[in-house]
Design an enzyme around this catalytic site. Structure first.
Site, PDB file in Angstrom:
ATOM      1  N   LYS A  13      63.286 -51.117  -8.219  1.00  0.00           N
ATOM      2  CA  LYS A  13      63.546 -49.893  -8.976  1.00  0.00           C
ATOM      3  C   LYS A  13      62.519 -49.686 -10.084  1.00  0.00           C
ATOM      4  O   LYS A  13      61.984 -48.598 -10.241  1.00  0.00           O
ATOM      5  CB  LYS A  13      64.935 -49.935  -9.628  1.00  0.00           C
ATOM      6  N   ARG A  88      75.795 -48.604 -13.793  1.00  0.00           N
ATOM      7  CA  ARG A  88      75.960 -49.862 -13.079  1.00  0.00           C
ATOM      8  C   ARG A  88      77.414 -50.187 -12.815  1.00  0.00           C
ATOM      9  O   ARG A  88      77.713 -51.221 -12.234  1.00  0.00           O
ATOM     10  CB  ARG A  88      75.369 -50.982 -13.939  1.00  0.00           C
ATOM     11  N   ARG A 127      59.164 -63.579  -9.602  1.00  0.00           N
ATOM     12  CA  ARG A 127      58.763 -62.397 -10.377  1.00  0.00           C
ATOM     13  C   ARG A 127      58.148 -62.754 -11.726  1.00  0.00           C
ATOM     14  O   ARG A 127      58.597 -63.657 -12.418  1.00  0.00           O
ATOM     15  CB  ARG A 127      59.973 -61.496 -10.608  1.00  0.00           C
ATOM     16  N   ARG A 160      60.955 -63.684 -16.658  1.00  0.00           N
ATOM     17  CA  ARG A 160      62.083 -63.236 -17.453  1.00  0.00           C
ATOM     18  C   ARG A 160      63.118 -64.342 -17.456  1.00  0.00           C
ATOM     19  O   ARG A 160      63.349 -64.967 -16.428  1.00  0.00           O
ATOM     20  CB  ARG A 160      62.673 -61.994 -16.789  1.00  0.00           C
ATOM     21  N   ARG A 171      73.594 -62.647 -11.018  1.00  0.00           N
ATOM     22  CA  ARG A 171      73.257 -61.216 -11.079  1.00  0.00           C
ATOM     23  C   ARG A 171      73.532 -60.534  -9.736  1.00  0.00           C
ATOM     24  O   ARG A 171      74.016 -59.411  -9.698  1.00  0.00           O
ATOM     25  CB  ARG A 171      71.789 -61.033 -11.466  1.00  0.00           C
TER      26      ARG A 171
HETATM   27  P1  ADP Z   1      67.795 -56.202 -12.938  1.00  0.00           P
HETATM   28  O1  ADP Z   1      68.162 -54.870 -12.384  1.00  0.00           O
HETATM   29  O2  ADP Z   1      66.519 -56.710 -12.366  1.00  0.00           O
HETATM   30  O3  ADP Z   1      68.905 -57.205 -12.904  1.00  0.00           O
HETATM   31  P2  ADP Z   1      67.603 -55.071 -15.630  1.00  0.00           P
HETATM   32  O4  ADP Z   1      66.388 -55.270 -16.422  1.00  0.00           O
HETATM   33  O5  ADP Z   1      67.915 -53.712 -15.109  1.00  0.00           O
HETATM   34  O6  ADP Z   1      67.488 -56.115 -14.447  1.00  0.00           O
HETATM   35  O7  ADP Z   1      68.875 -55.583 -16.442  1.00  0.00           O
HETATM   36  C1  ADP Z   1      68.922 -56.854 -17.031  1.00  0.00           C
HETATM   37  C2  ADP Z   1      70.307 -57.124 -17.616  1.00  0.00           C
HETATM   38  O8  ADP Z   1      70.620 -56.129 -18.608  1.00  0.00           O
HETATM   39  C3  ADP Z   1      71.466 -57.050 -16.632  1.00  0.00           C
HETATM   40  O9  ADP Z   1      71.639 -58.256 -15.933  1.00  0.00           O
HETATM   41  C4  ADP Z   1      72.638 -56.735 -17.570  1.00  0.00           C
HETATM   42  O10 ADP Z   1      73.063 -57.884 -18.256  1.00  0.00           O
HETATM   43  C5  ADP Z   1      72.013 -55.803 -18.587  1.00  0.00           C
HETATM   44  N1  ADP Z   1      72.154 -54.381 -18.208  1.00  0.00           N
HETATM   45  C6  ADP Z   1      71.156 -53.509 -17.921  1.00  0.00           C
HETATM   46  N2  ADP Z   1      71.643 -52.288 -17.616  1.00  0.00           N
HETATM   47  C7  ADP Z   1      72.997 -52.382 -17.721  1.00  0.00           C
HETATM   48  C8  ADP Z   1      74.076 -51.481 -17.536  1.00  0.00           C
HETATM   49  N3  ADP Z   1      73.876 -50.213 -17.175  1.00  0.00           N
HETATM   50  N4  ADP Z   1      75.333 -51.943 -17.733  1.00  0.00           N
HETATM   51  C9  ADP Z   1      75.564 -53.202 -18.098  1.00  0.00           C
HETATM   52  N5  ADP Z   1      74.601 -54.111 -18.295  1.00  0.00           N
HETATM   53  C10 ADP Z   1      73.321 -53.726 -18.111  1.00  0.00           C
END
Ligand code: ADP
Ligand code: ZN
Length: 218
Positions: A13, A88, A127, A160, A171
């Site tokens: 994404k 999410r 990554r 990360r 995750r």
């Molecule tokens: P990825 O999609 O690769 O897991 P992101 O960078 O989008 O990573 O998100 C990292 C972390 O940030 C998630 O594992 C979560 O803990 C938090 N997070 C991000 N966006 C949301 C959301 N919309 N709702 C809840 N937690 C979120």
């Protein structure tokens, strides 16, 4: 144009978001990046989010909804925006709908990125990300020219903390239980466009463009 990118962690994404915002001229609202910045700067939101993120759990809905509500009201979002990592949960999706409706707006489309689990694990465990511009690399599949240095901006590139194998598992689990239902929510609204996200960045980029150009009525 209000778009959202939907898909599991590692589905690409963020990478595709970077291409899309350049071609569409709208800002990328990556909730993950916003939270990581808040942690770095010591902001209150960051303090509340950090433990959840470290465990690979979701940050509470109320915090995320407030964050997006605030961000989308800024002036650079007037022409539209690209959501990356939000909504999410179904609660977030419903809150987003209410927010947009209250402003006389509606979602244009949601692009759902399809990748199988084995590929996700392989992508996430290798990554590397730039801490300055957010560009993504991979230890084997897409290394930086100079180790640890971003090809694009010269920023420092590293792993990360939540890409450690144990956290990757949780995750993916969180995605399956809490986030996957959001796809059905948007499909029901007739806004979902599915994209095969296996293959090269360039191939996926073409499919994304085709989906957006062909799928507006859907
Ligand atoms: P990825 O999609 O690769 O897991 P992101 O960078 O989008 O990573 O998100 C990292 C972390 O940030 C998630 O594992 C979560 O803990 C938090 N997070 C991000 N966006 C949301 C959301 N919309 N709702 C809840 N937690 C979120
Ligand atoms: Zn960079």
């Amino acid at each position: 144009m209000i778009l959202a990118l939907f898909g599991p962690p590692g589905s690409g994404k963020g990478t595709q978001a970077k291409y899309l915002i350049r071609s569409l001229g709208i800002p990328q609202l990556s909730t993950g990046d916003m939270l990581r910045e808040a942690i770095k700067s010591g902001a209150d939101v960051g303090k509340r989010a950090k433990d959840f993120m470290d465990r690979g759990a979701l940050v509470p809905d109320d915090l995320m909804i407030a964050l997006i509500g605030e961000r989308t009201s800024q002036s650079d979002c007037q022409k539209g925006f690209l959501l990356d990592g939000f909504p999410r949960t179904v609660q977030q999706a419903e809150a987003l709908d209410r927010l947009l409706t209250s402003r006389g707006l509606a979602m244009t489309a949601v692009l759902s990125f399809k990748v199988d689990r084995a590929e996700l694990v392989a992508r996430l465990s290798g990554r590397l990300v730039c801490s300055r511009c957010g560009a993504s690399y991979h230890e084997r599949a897409k290394p930086t020219k100079v180790e640890g240095v971003c090809d694009l901006c010269g920023g420092s590139v590293g792993k990360r903390p939540d890409d450690r194998p144990e956290v990757v598992e949780s995750r993916l689990e969180t995605f399956m239980t809490s986030t996957q239902p959001v796809e059905a929510y948007f499909r029901q609204q007739g806004r979902l466009l599915e994209v095969d996200a296996l293959g090269s960045e360039e191939e996926v980029k073409q499919r994304v463009a085709a989906a957006i150009n062909g799928g507006r009525a859907g």
